[in-house]
Every structure is written in C-alpha cells, then in structure tokens.
Scaffold this motif. Structure first.
Motif, PDB file in Angstrom:
ATOM      1  N   ASN A  20       0.818  -1.220   0.000  1.00 52.79           N
ATOM      2  CA  ASN A  20       0.000   0.000   0.000  1.00 52.79           C
ATOM      3  C   ASN A  20       0.850   1.267   0.000  1.00 52.79           C
ATOM      4  N   VAL A  21       1.927   1.271  -0.808  1.00 56.26           N
ATOM      5  CA  VAL A  21       2.790   2.433  -0.891  1.00 56.26           C
ATOM      6  C   VAL A  21       3.053   2.750  -2.361  1.00 56.26           C
ATOM      7  N   LYS A  22       3.105   4.048  -2.686  1.00 55.24           N
ATOM      8  CA  LYS A  22       3.362   4.495  -4.053  1.00 55.24           C
ATOM      9  C   LYS A  22       4.360   5.640  -4.032  1.00 55.24           C
ATOM     10  N   LEU A  23       5.091   5.801  -5.145  1.00 54.05           N
ATOM     11  CA  LEU A  23       5.986   6.936  -5.316  1.00 54.05           C
ATOM     12  C   LEU A  23       5.340   7.906  -6.292  1.00 54.05           C
ATOM     13  N   GLN A  24       5.231   9.152  -5.869  1.00 59.41           N
ATOM     14  CA  GLN A  24       4.585  10.174  -6.693  1.00 59.41           C
ATOM     15  C   GLN A  24       5.645  11.156  -7.180  1.00 59.41           C
ATOM     16  N   VAL A  25       5.654  11.440  -8.490  1.00 58.23           N
ATOM     17  CA  VAL A  25       6.640  12.341  -9.094  1.00 58.23           C
ATOM     18  C   VAL A  25       6.034  13.736  -9.227  1.00 58.23           C
ATOM     19  N   ALA A  60      10.471  18.829 -11.009  1.00 60.66           N
ATOM     20  CA  ALA A  60      11.576  18.222 -11.771  1.00 60.66           C
ATOM     21  C   ALA A  60      11.961  19.112 -12.945  1.00 60.66           C
ATOM     22  N   LEU A  61      10.959  19.664 -13.642  1.00 55.64           N
ATOM     23  CA  LEU A  61      11.232  20.553 -14.773  1.00 55.64           C
ATOM     24  C   LEU A  61      11.928  21.826 -14.311  1.00 55.64           C
ATOM     25  N   ALA A  62      11.510  22.344 -13.145  1.00 57.74           N
ATOM     26  CA  ALA A  62      12.147  23.552 -12.615  1.00 57.74           C
ATOM     27  C   ALA A  62      13.617  23.293 -12.304  1.00 57.74           C
ATOM     28  N   TYR A  63      13.913  22.135 -11.728  1.00 55.81           N
ATOM     29  CA  TYR A  63      15.304  21.769 -11.476  1.00 55.81           C
ATOM     30  C   TYR A  63      16.075  21.653 -12.802  1.00 55.81           C
ATOM     31  N   SER A 102      26.440  18.704 -21.158  1.00 55.74           N
ATOM     32  CA  SER A 102      27.614  17.974 -20.654  1.00 55.74           C
ATOM     33  C   SER A 102      27.211  16.869 -19.683  1.00 55.74           C
ATOM     34  N   MET A 103      26.070  17.029 -19.016  1.00 51.19           N
ATOM     35  CA  MET A 103      25.549  15.969 -18.149  1.00 51.19           C
ATOM     36  C   MET A 103      24.595  15.122 -18.981  1.00 51.19           C
ATOM     37  N   GLY A 104      24.884  13.857 -19.070  1.00 52.57           N
ATOM     38  CA  GLY A 104      24.057  12.965 -19.863  1.00 52.57           C
ATOM     39  C   GLY A 104      22.667  12.825 -19.290  1.00 52.57           C
ATOM     40  N   PRO A 105      21.709  12.387 -20.109  1.00 53.92           N
ATOM     41  CA  PRO A 105      20.325  12.221 -19.632  1.00 53.92           C
ATOM     42  C   PRO A 105      20.228  11.303 -18.416  1.00 53.92           C
ATOM     43  N   GLY A 106      20.991  10.217 -18.431  1.00 56.42           N
ATOM     44  CA  GLY A 106      20.945   9.279 -17.297  1.00 56.42           C
ATOM     45  C   GLY A 106      21.444   9.906 -16.021  1.00 56.42           C
ATOM     46  N   GLN A 107      22.514  10.709 -16.110  1.00 51.60           N
ATOM     47  CA  GLN A 107      23.066  11.378 -14.933  1.00 51.60           C
ATOM     48  C   GLN A 107      22.074  12.411 -14.385  1.00 51.60           C
ATOM     49  N   GLU A 108      21.444  13.154 -15.321  1.00 53.56           N
ATOM     50  CA  GLU A 108      20.513  14.189 -14.871  1.00 53.56           C
ATOM     51  C   GLU A 108      19.305  13.570 -14.183  1.00 53.56           C
ATOM     52  N   ALA A 156      16.254  12.660  -9.306  1.00 58.55           N
ATOM     53  CA  ALA A 156      15.567  11.727  -8.407  1.00 58.55           C
ATOM     54  C   ALA A 156      16.005  11.901  -6.960  1.00 58.55           C
ATOM     55  N   LYS A 157      17.197  12.452  -6.770  1.00 59.38           N
ATOM     56  CA  LYS A 157      17.722  12.628  -5.412  1.00 59.38           C
ATOM     57  C   LYS A 157      17.392  13.999  -4.826  1.00 59.38           C
ATOM     58  N   THR A 158      16.880  14.906  -5.652  1.00 61.16           N
ATOM     59  CA  THR A 158      16.575  16.238  -5.139  1.00 61.16           C
ATOM     60  C   THR A 158      15.316  16.201  -4.269  1.00 61.16           C
ATOM     61  N   PRO A 159      15.265  17.088  -3.260  1.00 59.70           N
ATOM     62  CA  PRO A 159      14.136  17.076  -2.317  1.00 59.70           C
ATOM     63  C   PRO A 159      12.785  17.288  -2.993  1.00 59.70           C
ATOM     64  N   GLU A 160      11.806  16.476  -2.610  1.00 57.93           N
ATOM     65  CA  GLU A 160      10.403  16.621  -2.986  1.00 57.93           C
ATOM     66  C   GLU A 160      10.073  16.237  -4.425  1.00 57.93           C
ATOM     67  N   VAL A 161      11.089  15.891  -5.254  1.00 59.97           N
ATOM     68  CA  VAL A 161      10.757  15.449  -6.607  1.00 59.97           C
ATOM     69  C   VAL A 161      10.049  14.099  -6.557  1.00 59.97           C
ATOM     70  N   LEU A 162      10.574  13.185  -5.735  1.00 60.68           N
ATOM     71  CA  LEU A 162       9.914  11.910  -5.492  1.00 60.68           C
ATOM     72  C   LEU A 162       9.303  11.938  -4.100  1.00 60.68           C
ATOM     73  N   LYS A 163       8.027  11.669  -4.002  1.00 58.70           N
ATOM     74  CA  LYS A 163       7.331  11.674  -2.716  1.00 58.70           C
ATOM     75  C   LYS A 163       6.750  10.296  -2.439  1.00 58.70           C
ATOM     76  N   LEU A 164       6.950   9.860  -1.196  1.00 59.16           N
ATOM     77  CA  LEU A 164       6.389   8.576  -0.766  1.00 59.16           C
ATOM     78  C   LEU A 164       4.937   8.795  -0.362  1.00 59.16           C
ATOM     79  N   LYS A 165       4.058   8.102  -0.985  1.00 57.93           N
ATOM     80  CA  LYS A 165       2.640   8.229  -0.680  1.00 57.93           C
ATOM     81  C   LYS A 165       2.108   6.878  -0.232  1.00 57.93           C
ATOM     82  N   GLU A 166       1.816   6.782   1.049  1.00 64.45           N
ATOM     83  CA  GLU A 166       1.336   5.530   1.598  1.00 64.45           C
ATOM     84  C   GLU A 166      -0.194   5.463   1.544  1.00 64.45           C
ATOM     85  N   GLY A 167      -0.682   4.258   1.482  1.00 67.80           N
ATOM     86  CA  GLY A 167      -2.120   4.058   1.556  1.00 67.80           C
ATOM     87  C   GLY A 167      -2.604   4.256   2.986  1.00 67.80           C
ATOM     88  N   LEU A 168      -3.870   4.158   3.222  1.00 68.68           N
ATOM     89  CA  LEU A 168      -4.433   4.333   4.555  1.00 68.68           C
ATOM     90  C   LEU A 168      -3.953   3.220   5.479  1.00 68.68           C
TER      91      LEU A 168
END
Length: 299
Positions: free
Chosen positions: A75-80, A85-88, A105-111, A116-128
């Motif tokens: 009952n857990v999901k990751l919300q993007v 992310a676009l602002a970053y 100079s930074m490849g797509p994979g690196q970016e 993904a590691k920046t604050p609040e881009v990925l949020k843990l959303k748990e179920g009830l």
C-alpha cells in the motif's frame, strides 16, 4: 496506598508487521498534565491513550513517548512532482550557461539520477493505515508502561510514608515537651514576680499582697495559654496519620493539613513567652518543613 508523583515505565510489542515502544515518566505537579508524543499514523488513538492514563493517575506531569513502525506492504506508491523536476532541469541549464559549460555535458541518465535525489521530486505516498487493527497491541503496550510507572510511584510512596510516620512521631514528641513545659513557665513567672515585688516593696517596708500577685499571674497565664493550640496540633497529627492509610490520592489534603500544622506552631511560638518553648518550636517547625517538602511529592 500512598503514591509518589515521580516514576518511570516502559512497554514493548514486536511482530513481523508492527513494532511499538512506549515510555512514560512522571514528575511533581500541582495538577494533572499528560503530554503524549506519538507517530502521526497513530494520532487517532491519542485520546484513548490519554483516557487510559487518566484512569490511574490523578496528579502529576506525565510525559508519554511512543515510537512505532510497520511493514508498508503493497500500500505504498511513489509520486513524481513533474513541475518541480522541470524547474530543477531549467535551473541546471541556467547554471551551465552561467559558468559557460555545455548544457548537455551531463548525460540524460546522470541528470535523471540527480533529479531523483533532489528534495520533494519523489514523494512517498502511503495508503491508509489500519490503525484500528493495531489498537489492541497499542493499548496493551500503553498499559504495560503505565503499570511499571505506577509500581515505581507506589514503591517510592511507601518509602515516603515511612518517613512521614517517623516525622509525625517526632512532632508529637516535641509537642508533648512543650505541653509539659508550659505549666512550669507560669509557675516560674509567679515566683519571679513575687521576688521582684518583694525586693521593691521591702525597700518601702510594704507587705506584698498575695491576691495582687495571683491576679497578675492569672493575666499572664491567660495570655500565654497554648492548650488549645496543642490539642489542635495533636489532632492534626492523628488526622495526618489516618490520611496515610487512605486508598485515595491525598496529596492536596496533606498539603492543606501541613499549613494547619504551621499555623498552630507559629501561634505556640508567639504565645509561649519562654526560651525553652521557643527553641522547641524551632525544632518543631523544622520537622514540619521536612514533612511539607515531602508532601509536594505525593499524588
């Protein structure tokens, strides 16, 4: 049973899907105050926990610390946050331009890894969370910690009770000494008054009037009479000992009664008119103060 207001208790529960630890500590307070710190997902149980503690504790400041965790399962999901992310991403381009670097100079994979590691881009959303499903375990653990707290408060209360009984007997001993000394004060005053009058009147060759001496002694005896105060103080001590056997919380009653102890002792000291009584009253007030300090620890 006499109980102190200070104590500590701890309870634990562990299973494959839910773990909880409850710690309680209590200290002196004039009123009842219960502070509960618990994980947010257990907030619906806070009122039940508070009421459970209030059933057993009527006075004192109680701090309750609850830590818990559970297996999240499916009952857990990751919300993007796509906008963030676009602002970053745009900010990275501006930084590259500012330092005159190739924006690519930074490849797509690196970016992506960076974003993904920046604050609040990925949020843990748990179920009830099914808080009612763990209510029995939570309340049982609270009760375990509460029982430990009460046992410690009772053990300390038993020790304080022994000291109270010792001090109460000491108070009675000092009051008895004052009671025995009081008639001697009047007799000594009568003799001193007779001698002073005799010395003065002998110079004038005048005979001492016994009735006049008796009248002065009667006035002195009435002014220095402490019989009523002694009787009341003895009664207070008897009442004090009876309260120590009560099954109900008696801290506030004891606090009031000790004020009466002090009031009678002060009156005896002001009316006694004797160095010996005055010294005994000092010792008496010292014992009463020791009792008063300990009463502040009683529920």
């Amino acid at each position: 049973m006499l109980r102190s207001m200070t104590g500590f208790g701890r309870g634990n529960f562990e299973s494959q899907t839910f773990n909880i630890c409850v710690e309680m500590k209590s200290v002196n307070s004039r009123y009842s105050e219960i502070n509960i710190r618990l994980p947010r997902f257990l907030n619906p149980l806070e009122d039940s926990i508070r009421k459970e503690i209030q059933k057993s504790i009527s006075r004192g400041k109680v701090d309750v610390f609850i830590s818990a965790d559970y297996e999240v399962g499916d009952n857990v999901k990751l919300q993007v946050d796509a906008g963030l992310a676009l602002a970053y991403h745009n900010a990275l381009k501006e930084i590259a331009q500012a330092v005159q670097l190739d924006a690519n100079s930074m490849g797509p994979g690196q970016e992506i890894s960076f974003l993904a590691k920046t604050p609040e881009v990925l949020k843990l959303k748990e179920g009830l969370f099914d808080v009612e499903g763990v209510r029995p375990q939570v309340m049982a653990t609270v009760q375990e910690a509460l029982q430990g707290l009460l046992e410690m408060r009772q053990a300390e209360g038993a020790n304080i009770k022994k000291d109270f009984l010792f001090r109460a007997d000491k108070v009675l001993e000092l009051v008895t000494a004052i009671e025995e000394r009081s008639p001697q004060v009047v007799a000594e005053y009568q003799e001193k008054l007779r001698q002073r009058l005799q010395e003065t009147l002998d110079k004038e060759n005048i005979k001492v009037d016994p009735d006049r001496i008796l009248q002065e002694v009667a006035i002195f005896a009435d002014r220095t009479a402490i019989t009523e105060e002694i009787i009341r103080l003895k009664s207070h001590v008897k009442q004090f000992k009876a309260m120590l056997e009560s099954a109900e919380p008696v801290g506030r009653k004891l606090d009031f009664l000790i004020q009466e102890f002090n009031r009678e002792a002060n009156t005896i000291g002001s009316k006694g008119n004797d160095c010996g009584i005055a010294q005994t009253v000092i010792d008496l007030k010292a014992e009463i103060e020791k009792i008063r300090e300990q009463v502040q620890n009683i529920e």
